[in-house]
Design an enzyme around this catalytic site. Structure first.
Site: not given
Length: 304
Positions: A108, A264
């Site tokens: 990540h 989103r």
């Protein structure tokens, strides 16, 4: 003295970063990311680049977003209660790569820039940077973990010796599943609410962290992507991926900010691994390769 803040330069850098990282992972994977532009009804939008069922990545995403609004979400003011209710502008690149091979670690990385606009009085806008990267292996190799941490240290070295130990510890503390009493992975570096070097140098530090991502991760991925594995290794990978899901949904400030700010959902949750299992009260066999993850790697350690 008021500092000059160049938000456009940050945005241009972030868009270029997204393209560079996606391009390099396409080279390694052999398939292309799907590019998906989106708009946020409350203001702003972004570009998601997602790759699924690739040659190397089971799922990977590199997302850019630039959103604004009239009230900072609670996740963004947790450490800055004086900014509750302020208008805001936020931009960043966030990525998660889940390789199919259990010997290739999940990774990540996120870098971001915030500007808050207090509504009371004639207060100046408040800005800060944040970001970091961390590695989540399933079958770790010490040389990989040392390489990752060494590259993180190199990213911060030009700015002073104090930053690597500070941001390394911050990462260890942040990516920790309190309900499990265990770290998510082997760490890396993490920083937030960062403006102490002034705009130019704080921006330079953020860029250095982001620019060191590919050198930190891609040599590991290249080494491990073709390792032989069986169903037992895939099952353990799916089990440990459950920890990733737990952290992202319970603790991760980026996920919470995205959901609380009306971002989103498909882009926010692309960080989730595609295949996950949970087992009741499971523990690895003592002395096994799976147990080694817990005994030798999911521990507090100075790797470099």
């Amino acid at each position: 003295m008021t500092q000059t803040v160049d938000a456009l330069a940050v945005k241009q850098y972030l868009l270029d970063l997204q393209s560079r990282i996606a391009g390099e992972l396409e080279r390694i994977d052999g398939q292309q990311f799907q590019r998906d532009a989106w708009e946020r009804p409350a203001g702003g939008g972004g570009v998601s680049r997602v790759l699924e069922n690739g040659g190397v990545l089971e799922r990977g995403g590199v997302n850019f977003s630039h959103v604004m609004g009239d009230k900072l979400p609670p996740s963004a003011t947790a450490n800055r209660p004086e900014l509750a209710g302020a208008g805001f502008e936020a931009m960043g690149v966030s990525l998660v790569f889940h390789p199919r091979n259990p010997y290739a670690p999940t990774v990540h990385m996120n870098v971001r820039f915030f500007i808050a606009y207090p509504k009371e009085g004639n207060k100046e806008p408040v800005w800060w940077f944040g970001g970091g990267m961390d590695l989540t292996p399933y079958y770790p190799f010490e040389e990989d973990v040392v390489h990752f941490h060494s590259t993180c240290k190199q990213a911060l070295a030009p700015f002073g010796d104090e930053f690597h130990p500070r941001f390394k510890q911050w990462c260890d503390d942040y990516f920790f599943l309190k309900h499990r009493n265990e770290p998510r992975g082997v760490g890396g570096l993490f920083f937030d609410d960062f403006s102490e070097l002034g705009f130019e140098q704080s921006f330079a530090l953020m860029r250095s962290v982001a620019d060191h991502f590919l050198p930190a991760y891609t040599p590991i991925l290249e080494r491990r992507k073709s390792s032989a594995y069986g169903e037992a290794q895939r099952e353990f990978q799916a089990y440990r991926r459950g920890r990733y899901v737990e952290f992202n949904l319970v603790f991760d400030r980026g996920t919470l900010f995205g959901l609380q700010s009306g971002g989103r959902t498909e882009s926010i949750l692309m960080s989730m691994p595609p295949n996950v299992i949970w087992k009741y009260n499971w523990a690895p066999e003592p002395g096994s390769a799976e147990a080694k993850l817990y005994t030798d790697f999911l521990i507090h350690k100075h790797w470099v």
